[in-house]
Design a protein around this motif. Structure first.
Motif, PDB file in Angstrom:
ATOM      1  N   SER A   2       0.836  -1.192   0.000  1.00 25.99           N
ATOM      2  CA  SER A   2       0.000   0.000   0.000  1.00 25.99           C
ATOM      3  C   SER A   2       0.864   1.232   0.000  1.00 25.99           C
ATOM      4  O   SER A   2       1.998   1.216   0.424  1.00 25.99           O
ATOM      5  N   GLY A   4      -0.402   4.696   1.007  1.00 27.72           N
ATOM      6  CA  GLY A   4      -1.316   5.745   1.407  1.00 27.72           C
ATOM      7  C   GLY A   4      -2.623   5.577   0.675  1.00 27.72           C
ATOM      8  O   GLY A   4      -3.203   4.494   0.638  1.00 27.72           O
ATOM      9  N   GLU A   5      -3.112   6.656   0.079  1.00 25.03           N
ATOM     10  CA  GLU A   5      -4.370   6.595  -0.649  1.00 25.03           C
ATOM     11  C   GLU A   5      -4.219   5.866  -1.981  1.00 25.03           C
ATOM     12  O   GLU A   5      -5.190   5.379  -2.537  1.00 25.03           O
ATOM     13  N   ARG A   6      -3.010   5.829  -2.499  1.00 19.67           N
ATOM     14  CA  ARG A   6      -2.764   5.150  -3.763  1.00 19.67           C
ATOM     15  C   ARG A   6      -1.985   3.872  -3.510  1.00 19.67           C
ATOM     16  O   ARG A   6      -1.067   3.846  -2.687  1.00 19.67           O
ATOM     17  N   HIS A  31       5.660  10.476  -9.069  1.00 15.01           N
ATOM     18  CA  HIS A  31       4.485  10.655  -8.221  1.00 15.01           C
ATOM     19  C   HIS A  31       4.484  12.001  -7.514  1.00 15.01           C
ATOM     20  O   HIS A  31       3.448  12.420  -6.980  1.00 15.01           O
ATOM     21  N   ASP A  35      -0.359  13.173 -11.081  1.00 15.46           N
ATOM     22  CA  ASP A  35      -1.386  12.500 -10.293  1.00 15.46           C
ATOM     23  C   ASP A  35      -1.536  11.074 -10.805  1.00 15.46           C
ATOM     24  O   ASP A  35      -2.558  10.699 -11.391  1.00 15.46           O
ATOM     25  N   TYR A  38      -0.556   5.054  -9.040  1.00 21.83           N
ATOM     26  CA  TYR A  38       0.276   4.234  -8.157  1.00 21.83           C
ATOM     27  C   TYR A  38       1.424   5.080  -7.600  1.00 21.83           C
ATOM     28  O   TYR A  38       1.859   6.045  -8.237  1.00 21.83           O
TER      29      TYR A  38
END
Length: 384
Positions: A2, A4-6, A31, A35, A38
């Motif tokens: 993982s 974070g949000e992505r 990154h 945007d 991944y």
């Protein structure tokens, strides 16, 4: 994994010299500016020398080092293999990686032969059925000015394409004492200036025009046939590739084209140049002024016509809006960041990235036709 949000995407890279350095820079930065769906994790880099690959991992930002590229395929924390090695290794690594379920980014030219490129393309097609993606790294497509040129052609601003002129001019081999490297050995490089830099202008011309090369008439030349092969300077070895390649071509849309690739253009460092003339206008580009595109709109008439300079740094220009305010220029390394951003987006969308291995195969067929024509004294040679 993982991020974070992505979600994270684990990357393993094979090779850590020139291309490995620029690809590492792109993986580190993508990154932060785009945007992307991944967060790339630079898991491991592979190289033959334990000491050199460990030093490269530390310097370039890779978490670990391997001395066998096959070890990357066995690691569950790696999702994508980035191939930055000489062309003679591309097919074996790419096919094995795709069959192992790893996405692949492969440097250009795709392979050393058409047969290798066909096998790689077949592997990519098999992998795509399982959601595994493959892309060949023609980074100059991602120069904002070249992407803008493509937009202008696609929007019909040039009308029917009539002429294409493309050159890639370098001078790093003009010294006959420049040492023999793998790029001068056919068994490793496949060809010389033709595959190394000629492949780029073939892809760029086809990308901008949206047309493909259908046939060629060509000549090649090797100016220096032996070079120092050892550190002492006494031993010399044969140069087995071309130093320069020139060819005329026709395209699917009926345009005529002229191409020149040489590493003997004294005074030219990295002059990838392309000019396209159409029924409604023309455009011109030179990578040594990579933030500029020159455009002529024939509708303005003779009194107001002529080429005008577009500084391709505005927010609505391709890729440029992700970086700096208008007028703050981009460089060579940014094209690789753009390339990776597009690849990550395609993987997330479940679509085939561009240029695909099939695109790389088509360029390989042009390269083979050029060599065949040159070997036959310049006879017209269709591109399959």
């Amino acid at each position: 994994m993982s991020g974070g949000e992505r979600p994270a995407l684990g990357v393993g890279m094979v090779g850590h010299a020139f291309m490995g350095r620029v690809h590492s820079q792109a993986w580190r930065s993508v990154h932060a500016f785009f945007d992307v769906p991944y967060v790339p994790v630079m898991v491991a880099v592979a190289g033959r020398s334990r000491d050199r690959v460990r030093a490269a991992a530390d310097r370039l930002g890779w978490a670990s080092a391997e001395t066998d590229w096959k070890a990357l395929l066995r690691r569950d924390d790696i999702d994508l293999i980035d191939i930055c090695t000489p062309g003679d290794t591309h097919a074996e690594i790419a096919i094995a990686a795709l069959d192992a379920g790893k996405h692949v980014l492969c440097e250009k030219p795709l392979a050393n032969t058409v047969a290798e490129a066909e096998a790689m393309t077949a592997a990519a097609e098999r992998a795509a059925e399982r959601g595994v993606r493959a892309m060949v790294a023609f980074n100059y497509r991602r120069v904002p000015a070249i992407a803008l040129a493509r937009r202008l052609v696609a929007d019909g601003r040039l009308g029917a394409i009539r002429h294409v002129r493309a050159q890639y001019l370098q001078d790093w081999l003009t010294d006959p004492e420049q040492p023999l490297t793998w790029r001068l050995q056919r068994d490793k490089a496949g060809s010389g200036a033709l595959g190394d830099i000629g492949a780029h202008i073939i892809d760029a011309a086809q990308f901008i025009t949206g047309e493909r090369i259908t046939g060629v008439t060509a000549l090649t030349e090797t100016f220096v046939r032996e070079r120092p092969a050892g550190a002492g300077g006494g031993e010399r070895g044969p140069v087995t590739v071309d130093d320069a390649a020139l060819f005329l071509a026709r395209t699917t849309g009926g345009a005529v084209a002229a191409f020149e690739a040489t590493r003997f253009a004294t005074g030219r460092k990295n002059a990838l140049r392309i000019e396209i003339n159409g029924s409604k206008g023309s455009l011109a580009f030179d990578f040594e002024a990579m933030n500029e595109l020159w455009f002529h709109d024939a509708a303005l008439g003779d009194a107001e016509g002529g080429f005008r300079r577009i500084l391709v740094t505005e927010a609505d220009h391709p890729y440029a809006g992700a970086w700096w305010p208008p007028g703050h220029l981009l460089g060579y390394e940014h094209t690789f960041t753009h390339e990776i951003a597009d690849l990550l987006s395609a993987i997330a969308a479940g679509t085939d990235p561009s240029p695909s291995f099939a695109d790389g195969l088509q360029v390989q067929r042009v390269l083979a036709a050029v060599e065949a024509s040159a070997a036959a004294g310049g006879g017209w040679t269709p591109v399959p």
